[in-house]
Design an enzyme around this catalytic site. Sequence first.
Site, PDB file in Angstrom:
ATOM      1  N   HIS A   1       0.796  -1.233   0.000  1.00 51.05           N
ATOM      2  CA  HIS A   1       0.000   0.000   0.000  1.00 51.05           C
ATOM      3  C   HIS A   1       0.827   1.281   0.000  1.00 51.05           C
ATOM      4  O   HIS A   1       0.272   2.367   0.161  1.00 51.05           O
ATOM      5  CB  HIS A   1      -0.973  -0.009   1.173  1.00 51.05           C
ATOM      6  CG  HIS A   1      -1.926  -1.165   1.110  1.00 51.05           C
ATOM      7  ND1 HIS A   1      -2.880  -1.300   0.131  1.00 51.05           N
ATOM      8  CD2 HIS A   1      -2.028  -2.265   1.875  1.00 51.05           C
ATOM      9  CE1 HIS A   1      -3.532  -2.418   0.306  1.00 51.05           C
ATOM     10  NE2 HIS A   1      -3.041  -3.036   1.361  1.00 51.05           N
ATOM     11  N   CYS A   2       2.117   1.181  -0.204  1.00 52.89           N
ATOM     12  CA  CYS A   2       2.986   2.351  -0.251  1.00 52.89           C
ATOM     13  C   CYS A   2       2.890   2.994  -1.640  1.00 52.89           C
ATOM     14  O   CYS A   2       3.046   2.320  -2.659  1.00 52.89           O
ATOM     15  CB  CYS A   2       4.426   1.925   0.040  1.00 52.89           C
ATOM     16  SG  CYS A   2       5.642   3.224  -0.230  1.00 52.89           S
TER      17      CYS A   2
END
Length: 115
Positions: free
Chosen positions: A10-11
């Site tokens: 999710h970065c």
Amino acid sequence: MTTTLYGITHCDTVRKARRWLDEHGVAYDFHDFRRDGIDRQQLGAWSDELGWEALLNRRGTTWRKLSDVQRDGIDAARALALMLEQPALIKRPVLDIGGRRVLGFDPREYATLFD
């Protein structure tokens, strides 16, 4: 040569790197620090190559959530222990192209590596 991209799903920066690799037809394996973990030996090798200061992500919320005691006077041993305990403290992505590791995402640098 196997290319592996290490990071957290999710970065945003990892997403940009993955998108770049996909758009340029670069085959790679993705290793999620949170899901798949990271072992002490590999993290130590990265630290030797890239430097623990560069590898430690001091900009993220995980760093900011650490106590002052954990952050103050940090050294290599404490940094590596924290990164093993909380992989979100590892700057990302880490691109492993076999004989070399590249920290972070810069499309110009990726272009010199793959185009």
